[in-house]
Scaffold this active site. Structure first.
Site, PDB file in Angstrom:
ATOM      1  CB  SER A 151      37.618  42.161  47.270  1.00  0.00           C
ATOM      2  OG  SER A 151      38.645  41.220  47.405  1.00  0.00           O
ATOM      3  CG  ASP A 205      37.608  36.821  41.471  1.00  0.00           C
ATOM      4  OD1 ASP A 205      38.835  36.797  41.646  1.00  0.00           O
ATOM      5  OD2 ASP A 205      36.831  37.540  42.137  1.00  0.00           O
ATOM      6  CG  HIS A 237      39.318  40.205  42.531  1.00  0.00           C
ATOM      7  ND1 HIS A 237      38.367  39.505  43.250  1.00  0.00           N
ATOM      8  CD2 HIS A 237      39.903  41.052  43.417  1.00  0.00           C
ATOM      9  CE1 HIS A 237      38.376  39.892  44.498  1.00  0.00           C
ATOM     10  NE2 HIS A 237      39.303  40.846  44.630  1.00  0.00           N
TER      11      HIS A 237
END
Length: 259
Positions: A151, A205, A237
């Protein structure tokens, strides 16, 4: 699909709960899927490779340390790993809440058109480069150094390997995004353009949408950089075991080639 625990980008109140769940799931995974016996690592084997893992927003380095135990290959078992923690800072997308953050993020979800905080990214890159420089000074070949991140850590991974002046072993981007504009390409050295990138992204995601991941390969192609992009259907995610197996194979192959 069993997945590596989701590392939340927002909901700061839930950070501690997420870290607790992460630890619980990792222990469960190790008990159920670790091989009964692993190839012994010779005590005299020197640590000639280095893996730097950069966590996501609101997370911490120690919470991610169990990741290293999920790899069985001798190349990764014998590598030196580092799991630094981001400094605490106010984050715009979380209404100014203070939490571990490599740089400020203006909005969630992060899309290709989202505002770029290039100044903050470049400051964070300097800190990552200092970590890499320390390993090289200790005798590790730059081509045996791998930077990986999830991320926000994935976005920082990309920025760090592209702007490092030497060729590194590789950069592993998980659910990340391109954190700067195309003008940065002018700052990428010919040596850095030789650093390979493995980009993994879940197609489900909603925090860093798949479109943000898809914007990566064209950007890298424009810069003349090799990128292996892997899409994972139904993955949100988070990091899946399948992604980690792919990373293990990718790094092991590159290390064997550099030997």
């Amino acid at each position: 699909m069993s997945t590596f625990p989701q590392l939340a980008l927002f909901r700061p109140i839930a950070v501690l709960a997420v870290l607790f769940i992460a630890t619980t799931l990792i222990v469960s995974f190790l008990q159920s899927s670790s091989p009964s016996s692993s190839p012994p690592i010779e005590a005299a084997m020197s640590r000639k490779s280095f893996v730097l893992w950069l966590h996501g927003l609101g997370d911490s380095g120690p919470a991610n340390e169990p990741i290293r135990t999920l790899f069985a290959s001798p190349e990764l078992r014998s590598a030196r790993w580092s799991f630094p923690s981001a400094p605490d800072a106010p984050v715009s997308c979380n209404h100014g809440a203070v939490m571990p953050s490599w740089f400020d993020i203006h909005e969630i979800p992060v899309n290709p058109e989202s505002p770029k905080n290039e100044k903050g990214v470049l400051e964070a890159v300097q800190n990552v480069h200092a970590m890499i420089d320390k390993e090289i000074a200790a005798g590790i070949n730059p081509k045996n150094i791998f930077v990986c991140g999830f991320s926000q850590g994935g976005a920082l991974t990309l920025a760090s390997v592209l702007l490092y002046p030497k060729t590194l072993g590789g950069g592993g981007v998980f659910s990340g995004w391109v954190p700067f504009n195309s003008s940065i390409i002018e700052r990428i050295t010919p040596e850095a353009r030789k650093t390979p990138i493995l980009w993994s992204h879940g197609m489900a995601d909603s925090t860093v949408p798949f479109a943000a991941g898809q914007a990566g390969p064209p950007f890298l192609e424009q810069a003349g950089i090799k990128c292996e992009f892997k899409a994972y259907p139904n993955l949100g995610h988070s990091i899946s075991n399948e992604e980690l197996r792919s990373l293990e194979s990718w790094i092991s192959t590159l290390l064997q080639g550099s030997s």
